[in-house]
Design a protein around this motif. Structure first.
Motif, mmCIF file in Angstrom:
data_model
loop_
_atom_site.group_PDB
_atom_site.id
_atom_site.type_symbol
_atom_site.label_atom_id
_atom_site.label_comp_id
_atom_site.label_asym_id
_atom_site.label_seq_id
_atom_site.Cartn_x
_atom_site.Cartn_y
_atom_site.Cartn_z
ATOM 1 N N LYS A 1 0.852 -1.173 0.000
ATOM 2 C CA LYS A 1 0.000 0.000 0.000
ATOM 3 C C LYS A 1 0.902 1.242 0.000
ATOM 4 N N LYS A 2 0.382 2.321 -0.555
ATOM 5 C CA LYS A 2 1.123 3.583 -0.546
ATOM 6 C C LYS A 2 0.653 4.393 0.647
ATOM 7 N N ALA A 3 1.600 4.665 1.555
ATOM 8 C CA ALA A 3 1.273 5.375 2.793
ATOM 9 C C ALA A 3 1.946 6.734 2.801
ATOM 10 N N ALA A 4 1.241 7.722 3.328
ATOM 11 C CA ALA A 4 1.793 9.073 3.479
ATOM 12 C C ALA A 4 1.644 9.492 4.934
ATOM 13 N N LEU A 5 2.721 10.016 5.492
ATOM 14 C CA LEU A 5 2.727 10.506 6.864
ATOM 15 C C LEU A 5 2.918 12.020 6.835
ATOM 16 N N ILE A 6 2.100 12.737 7.599
ATOM 17 C CA ILE A 6 2.172 14.197 7.647
ATOM 18 C C ILE A 6 2.316 14.611 9.107
ATOM 19 N N GLY A 7 3.308 15.466 9.369
ATOM 20 C CA GLY A 7 3.552 15.905 10.741
ATOM 21 C C GLY A 7 4.153 17.294 10.779
ATOM 22 N N LEU A 8 4.503 17.724 11.994
ATOM 23 C CA LEU A 8 5.093 19.032 12.201
ATOM 24 C C LEU A 8 6.565 19.018 11.799
ATOM 25 N N ALA A 9 7.001 20.096 11.131
ATOM 26 C CA ALA A 9 8.380 20.165 10.651
ATOM 27 C C ALA A 9 9.371 20.161 11.795
ATOM 28 N N LEU B 1 8.702 16.233 1.629
ATOM 29 C CA LEU B 1 8.117 17.465 1.084
ATOM 30 C C LEU B 1 7.827 18.405 2.247
ATOM 31 N N ASP B 2 8.555 19.525 2.326
ATOM 32 C CA ASP B 2 8.412 20.472 3.424
ATOM 33 C C ASP B 2 7.601 21.681 2.953
ATOM 34 N N CYS B 3 6.546 21.974 3.700
ATOM 35 C CA CYS B 3 5.689 23.122 3.376
ATOM 36 C C CYS B 3 5.450 23.911 4.657
ATOM 37 N N GLY B 4 6.297 24.890 4.891
ATOM 38 C CA GLY B 4 6.146 25.725 6.071
ATOM 39 C C GLY B 4 6.351 24.936 7.346
ATOM 40 N N LEU C 1 5.828 12.727 4.189
ATOM 41 C CA LEU C 1 6.700 11.612 3.801
ATOM 42 C C LEU C 1 5.832 10.522 3.197
ATOM 43 N N GLN C 2 6.261 9.971 2.069
ATOM 44 C CA GLN C 2 5.469 8.947 1.384
ATOM 45 C C GLN C 2 6.329 7.708 1.155
ATOM 46 N N GLY C 3 5.700 6.567 1.191
ATOM 47 C CA GLY C 3 6.448 5.331 0.967
ATOM 48 C C GLY C 3 5.521 4.145 0.813
ATOM 49 N N TRP C 4 6.118 3.007 0.480
ATOM 50 C CA TRP C 4 5.372 1.756 0.323
ATOM 51 C C TRP C 4 5.489 0.949 1.613
#
Length: 592
Positions: free
Chosen positions: A7-15, A238-241, A246-249
């Motif tokens: 599965k393709k998983a994406a994790l989003i968190g604080l920089a 990918l850093d946005c502000g 982060l994306q991965g399998w």
């Protein structure tokens, strides 16, 4: 025998928590990272603890024969200080070894001249001594040289000649170049050699003492590589502000573990199915007992994600091919003895345990086949009950040819059926089924005699290849042209089937060589009474050892070749790339 679903998983968190999250994710070791941006240039590494210096120091200690108990805790350990000590020990040891080699050579050259010291210059009226090692058959040239000389020693090959002259004689007056003896007496050289040997022993003892820090150095090497991997992945997010992504399998079976990790870290987790045009990495899963096939497959070619895992097929077919090529129960027992000797040393890693299991299977299968053909180091069975187990005559050429070609045809039949399964959502699958029908009908027709039914099935298979091989416009002009081109592979599949005759040829060659060495040793023993028995044993040992090595090499090379070339050509359509988990390296110390 499976390729795990990803599965393709994406994790989003604080920089601001990015590095801590990545470190924890690396410890978890579940994801194959998908770069979301190009990585930056790697940072410069401090030369005092760079990876190359670490590896050089570690290799120096690992090559030591005797090692000390490992220090598993980090107390009293300074990496920079330890590297300095190891580098100093290594440099000192190399210097001492070079000096020892020089002294041993100089002593060997000077020993025939004896132990002497050069006299003071005025003792010989300022004449000097020049030394020459002259072959005996050239001594007549020395006698005609007109020089003042004396032979101080002579053996069956050389004369040791000393010439007295103020200047070195011209090169054309002596038949050989002069020997360089130096001005240090032999006794002094021997004393220096003894001192260096003592220093070398001290250095080796220091090296052995340093081996107690191998585990700590391995941890440092692993930590350095883990840090480099972490920095590489950090540059690919990918850093946005104030947030990053982060994306991965990740394997579908490990989604729950990743979900728990995201909840504990306060991250947003998004799960997606891989799109049709995407090419995920290939993650193979096989048991440790049958995982040797996976090691072979991964070494040669990683199958595509949407293909199939040939690991178990390769495991069993390679085992069968190896056994047929060996065709000797005695050699199989010898191979088993070698595996037993290295059994404990092949348990440190998962790869070693898998290859160990493969080696054991090869030994057992080769023994069973060797008993079936009744060959024991090229001789008949030593017992009647063993002789009764012989069911195959390896010298029956017709039977062995039918067996080899039958194995090859069935192997390629399986390959095409697996290709059809991979292409099951496309009409091209029927082209692979057509090849399977053609191979099966040709094999049965050759074994039973061709009848109308064989020809009809063979023609049906080729028609399926003709009509279903095109990428598009099947049964149209363009599709038929592609099918016609695919039909040219009929010569290829015919040659691939005949390639399996190497099983019979190599097995017969191995058995014939063993019989030849046995007969040769017997003939020598009968022709030369007394010493002939010694020569017989020598011929048997040398001959069978040579034949054993050739048999093992042939079994490995040709057994793998039939799987990884002939079989792969008809069973795997595309090549993938291996799943590389974002994980930390594990280092396990030994304590004895």
């Amino acid at each position: 025998m499976s390729i795990l679903q990803l599965k393709k998983a994406a994790l989003i968190g604080l920089a601001e928590e990015k590095l801590q999250m990545l470190d924890a994710l690396q410890a978890l070791g579940l994801m194959h990272i998908i770069p979301l941006q190009d990585p930056q240039a790697p940072a410069q590494i401090d030369d005092t603890v760079n990876p190359e210096r670490l590896k050089r120091a570690l290799q120096y200690l690992l090559s030591c024969r005797e090692k000390r108990r490992q220090v598993v805790r980090t107390r009293q350990f300074s990496l920079v200080e330890m590297l300095d000590r190891i580098d100093h020990s290594r440099s000192r040891r190399l210097d001492l070894m070079a000096r020892r080699d020089f002294l041993e050579k100089r002593i060997a050259d000077l020993t025939p001249w004896g132990d002497f010291s050069f006299p003071e210059p005025d003792a010989l009226a300022y004449q000097k001594l020049w030394f020459y090692l002259v072959p005996n058959f050239q001594m007549h040239q020395v006698e005609r040289s007109g020089l003042i000389w004396h032979c101080v020693h002579r053996d069956n090959r050389h004369a040791y000649v000393v010439v007295v002259s103020e200047q070195e004689p011209d090169a054309n007056r002596m038949p050989v170049a002069r020997t360089l003896t130096g001005n240090v007496p032999l006794s002094q050289l021997e004393q220096d050699l003894e001192d260096i040997e003592i220093e070398l022993e001290s250095t080796e003892a220091e090296r052995q003492a340093l081996t107690r820090w191998i585990y700590q150095l391995q941890r440092c090497v692993a930590a350095t590589q883990d840090s480099a991997f972490l920095s590489e992945v950090a540059d690919q997010t990918l850093d946005c502000g104030e947030i990053f992504a982060l994306q991965g399998w990740v394997a579908a079976s490990q989604l729950d573990e990743l979900q728990t990790f995201a909840e504990n870290q306060g991250l947003v987790l998004l799960i997606e199915e891989p799109e049709r045009q995407e090419v995920p990495p290939t993650l193979l899963e096989n048991s440790e007992q049958l995982g040797g096939g996976q090691e072979v497959v991964s070494f040669f070619q990683t199958p595509g994600y949407r293909s199939w895992d040939p690991s178990r097929v390769v495991f069993f077919s390679f085992t069968a091919f190896f056994a047929i090529i060996m065709s000797d129960a005695g050699y199989a027992l010898l191979l088993g003895a070698i595996m037993a000797y290295y059994w404990k040393s092949m348990q440190a890693t998962r790869t070693q345990r898998r290859l160990r299991s493969l080696g054991l299977t090869l030994s057992l299968a080769s023994f069973v086949w060797g008993v079936a053909v009744g060959s024991y180091f090229g001789a008949p069975a030593p017992f009647d009950w063993l002789q009764q187990l012989k069911v195959i005559d390896i010298n029956d050429f017709d039977y062995m040819m039918r067996l080899s070609i039958g194995i090859g045809a069935l192997h390629l039949l399986l390959a095409n059926l697996m290709m059809a399964w991979v292409r099951r959502q496309s009409l091209q699958a029927w082209a692979s089924v057509g090849w399977a029908l053609a191979v099966l009908s040709a094999l049965l027709g050759w074994l039973q005699g061709f009848h109308l039914l064989h020809w009809l099935v063979f023609a049906l298979g080729l028609i399926m290849v003709l009509g279903m091989s095109g990428q598009e416009e099947r049964w149209q002009v363009r599709g038929l042209l592609q099918g016609t081109l695919a039909l040219t592979n009929i010569t290829k599949i015919f040659g691939d089937v005949l390639s399996y005759l190497r099983l019979f040829a190599l097995g017969l060659a191995s058995a014939s060589l063993a019989i030849t060495f046995n007969q040769l040793s017997t003939d020598v023993a009968m022709a030369l009474p007394g010493i002939g028995m010694f020569l017989k044993v020598l011929i048997l040992l040398a001959g069978h050892m040579l034949n054993f090595v050739l048999t093992v090499v042939s079994g490995v090379i040709h057994g793998l070749r039939l799987n990884l070339i002939e079989f792969y050509n008809w069973s795997l359509a595309d090549e993938g790339y291996a799943f590389r988990p974002f994980s930390k390296q594990e280092v396990t110390p030994w304590t004895t």
